[in-house]
Scaffold this active site. Structure first.
Site, PDB file in Angstrom:
ATOM      1  CD  GLU A 233      34.897  25.474  32.744  1.00  0.00           C
ATOM      2  OE1 GLU A 233      34.276  24.610  33.396  1.00  0.00           O
ATOM      3  OE2 GLU A 233      34.800  26.688  32.958  1.00  0.00           O
TER       4      GLU A 233
ATOM      5  CD  GLU B 188      45.850  43.108  43.233  1.00  0.00           C
ATOM      6  OE1 GLU B 188      45.761  42.396  44.255  1.00  0.00           O
ATOM      7  OE2 GLU B 188      44.917  43.801  42.805  1.00  0.00           O
TER       8      GLU B 188
END
Length: 269
Positions: free
Chosen positions: A110, A79
């Site tokens: 992860e 963004e």
């Protein structure tokens, strides 16, 4: 360390609750999040200051994380270009498991303590940059490994975690610890912890971009004019800054390509 994010919910028998009661209790829990963020403001301030300083000197901001934490980093990074008109590679979000993991969980991604540094090498991360690890638990091996290697290469490191005294925070030179406590749904850190991380990310990227001069007054003067809504917003901003009528302001905005350039052109003529 104490895993407050994993503690049992303050509520039980959720499946027996009326919908109204579920929503009320979720809302009550959510209201505690900004208060937890407020306690971490001094830590956030230090992270913003080092990030802005590095970026003013030509550095970049990187986020690494897994699952919800990784997705939030990707969202914040993606963004920044449309909001502040910065290059797409100035703020980079990397999620364990690659872009596939944005939509679909990648098993055990992860848990790889070495992969984050491999991923970061694709962007030629260096000592001008800042690396922020995002991990609700503060124990994600992918994030720990990335921060550890970054420290060895003199890269400024920060983190956003939701437990105190975590391994991730221990690796970060500028840790941000927002202790949000037990989730409404036990262990579901996409809820309060995720909300806290989003709030901190909003602060980090927005405050940094303000320091970089990407905001004038209270307006996004460098935003990309990528749709009609933003063109209309930009036109109003030019009108407000110059006193031009809507048609003239829109024409000038189209000609110059950004609010900042349109206003600067007007004032220089």
């Amino acid at each position: 360390m104490e895993f407050t994010t994993e503690k049992s919910s303050n509520y039980n028998n959720l499946e027996l609750m009326p919908v109204k009661e579920i929503l009320q209790h979720m809302n009550e829990e959510d209201q505690t999040v900004p208060l937890a963020v407020a306690k971490a403001l001094p830590q956030i301030e230090k992270l913003v200051e080092v990030t802005a300083a590095r970026m003013k000197a030509g550095g970049r901001l990187f986020y690494i994380g897994a699952g919800t934490s990784g997705r939030l980093g990707v969202v914040d990074a993606s963004e920044c270009p449309p909001t502040f008109g910065v290059p797409f590679d100035m703020v980079v979000g990397i999620i364990a498991g690659g872009d596939t993991a944005i939509r679909k969980s990648v098993e055990y991604a992860e848990d790889d303590i070495e992969q984050a540094w491999v991923d970061l090498q694709e962007f030629n991360i260096n000592d001008k940059d800042v690396l922020v690890g995002i991990a609700a638990s503060g124990t994600t091996p992918y994030v720990i490994g990335g921060l550890k290697m970054a420290n060895q290469h003199n890269i400024a490191t920060g983190c956003i975690v939701c437990n105190s005294g975590s391994p991730v925070a221990a690796e970060a030179k500028y840790p941000v610890e927002v202790v949000t406590g037990p989730e409404f749904l036990t262990g579901s850190t996409r809820m309060k912890a995720g909300t806290a991380q989003k709030l901190v990310l909003n602060m980090l990227s927005t405050a940094t971009m303000i320091q970089l001069g990407k905001v004038k007054g209270n307006r996004m003067v460098d935003m990309q004019l990528s749709n009609n809504k933003l063109v209309d917003r930009g036109t109003r901003m030019v009108m407000n800054e110059t006193g031009l009528d809507e048609q003239t302001a829109a024409k000038l905005l189209k000609q110059e390509g950004s609010v900042r350039k349109a206003v600067d052109f007007y004032k220089s003529n």
